[in-house]
Design a protein around this motif. Structure first.
Motif: not given
Length: 318
Positions: A189-203
């Motif tokens: 769950e934490t891994a997917l949250k981190e994936y989404g957060l970093n992806l969202g900032i990059a986006f």
């Protein structure tokens, strides 16, 4: 999005959005569909579906709940356009231009309520709780951006805080809730949250870069649109860090007036100082961090697609 493997999933999500959207008034449905059918990549519902499947849910429930994330996203767009006095959205007149300000605000509220109602239908209290927290963060991100509009004194740290609130938290919620739907372990769950957060900032960084180098024909809004609205983003922040006292004084004058020639001058300044290139480099670094977060998962078709999406985010114009 050009990734062919995603087409069947996106088509299924599209059908679910169309089938689910119900409104007691024809006008609420008309305004909702006006923006829901105006383009959009369906990135957020797609990320939710892929994250759920990566964690073992592929029974249709991930599709049924996927509209949540598009409704929340579109609700923020409707509200944003009213706040910004926008004229265009995805290449056509913004909803506030067509219907005035009141109707889009109320329809945004309707979509927000529809998202939470759909989440509640899952019977998963944690899902509803995280979505409630996410909508609060979205609102706070917008408020923070408004407070910092029309000033050049925006730090890089404040910029990240704003775009995390207004963009990244919803993308992170989509990926995290895929894991929560699957009732997976805390590490995943934490891994997917981190994936989404970093992806969202990059986006969002890439979106802000495209405001300097894109075109109205490609992206449905004029170059320098953020500047016209008084918004300072990462390319300008980086450019200003390398400016002389005299250059900063000149840019401040242009930023104060913001006529067509002023916007052109600021855009040229940012390109000359390589502000856009530095911002893209930052986005690429964040994408690598997002991909690294997925290392806890074994090989899986959904994992491959999530990695491909991460790469796509920084290649939208490069």
């Amino acid at each position: 999005m050009s990734l062919k493997e995603l087409t069947p999933i996106l088509e299924t999500i599209e059908r679910e959005i169309a089938a689910h959207l119900k409104a007691r008034t024809s006008l609420a449905k008309e305004v909702s569909e006006y923006i829901l059918k105006s383009g959009g990549k369906r990135l957020r519902p797609l990320l939710f579906v892929l994250s759920a499947r990566l964690c073992g849910v592929d029974n249709g429930e991930e599709i049924r709940l996927s509209p949540i994330f598009e409704y929340l996203h579109v609700a923020t767009l409707l509200h944003d356009d009213v706040i910004d006095g926008a004229h265009l959205r995805r290449g056509k007149p913004a909803a506030n231009v067509v219907w005035g300000n009141t109707i889009p605000i109320l329809v945004g509220d309707f979509l927000l309520a529809s998202a939470l109602e759909l989440a509640a239908s899952s019977g998963n209290l944690r899902m509803v709780q995280i979505l409630s927290e996410t909508t609060s963060r979205l609102a706070q991100g917008e408020i923070h951006e408004i407070i910092k509009t029309n000033t050049l004194d925006l730090t890089e740290e404040e910029y990240y805080e704003i775009i995390t609130g207004k963009t990244a938290v919803l993308i992170a919620a989509a990926t995290r809730l895929g894991a929560i739907l699957a009732k997976t372990d805390e590490e995943k769950e934490t891994a997917l949250k981190e994936y989404g957060l970093n992806l969202g900032i990059a986006f969002q960084i890439v979106d802000d870069v495209l405001d300097y180098i894109g075109s109205e024909k490609e992206f449905g809004k004029p170059v320098g649109h953020d500047l016209i609205e008084g918004k300072v983003t990462l390319p300008l922040i980086y450019a200003l860090k390398q400016s002389t006292v005299e250059e900063r004084k000149q840019i401040k004058k242009h930023f104060t007036h913001r006529q067509k020639e002023d916007i052109t001058a600021i855009v040229s300044f940012v390109k000359e100082k390589k502000g856009t290139e530095q911002a893209v480099a930052k986005a690429k670094n964040l994408v690598q961090q997002a991909k690294k977060a997925l290392l806890v998962f074994p090989d899986h078709p959904a994992k491959k697609l999530l990695l491909d999406i991460a790469d796509f985010v920084v290649k939208r114009r490069y």
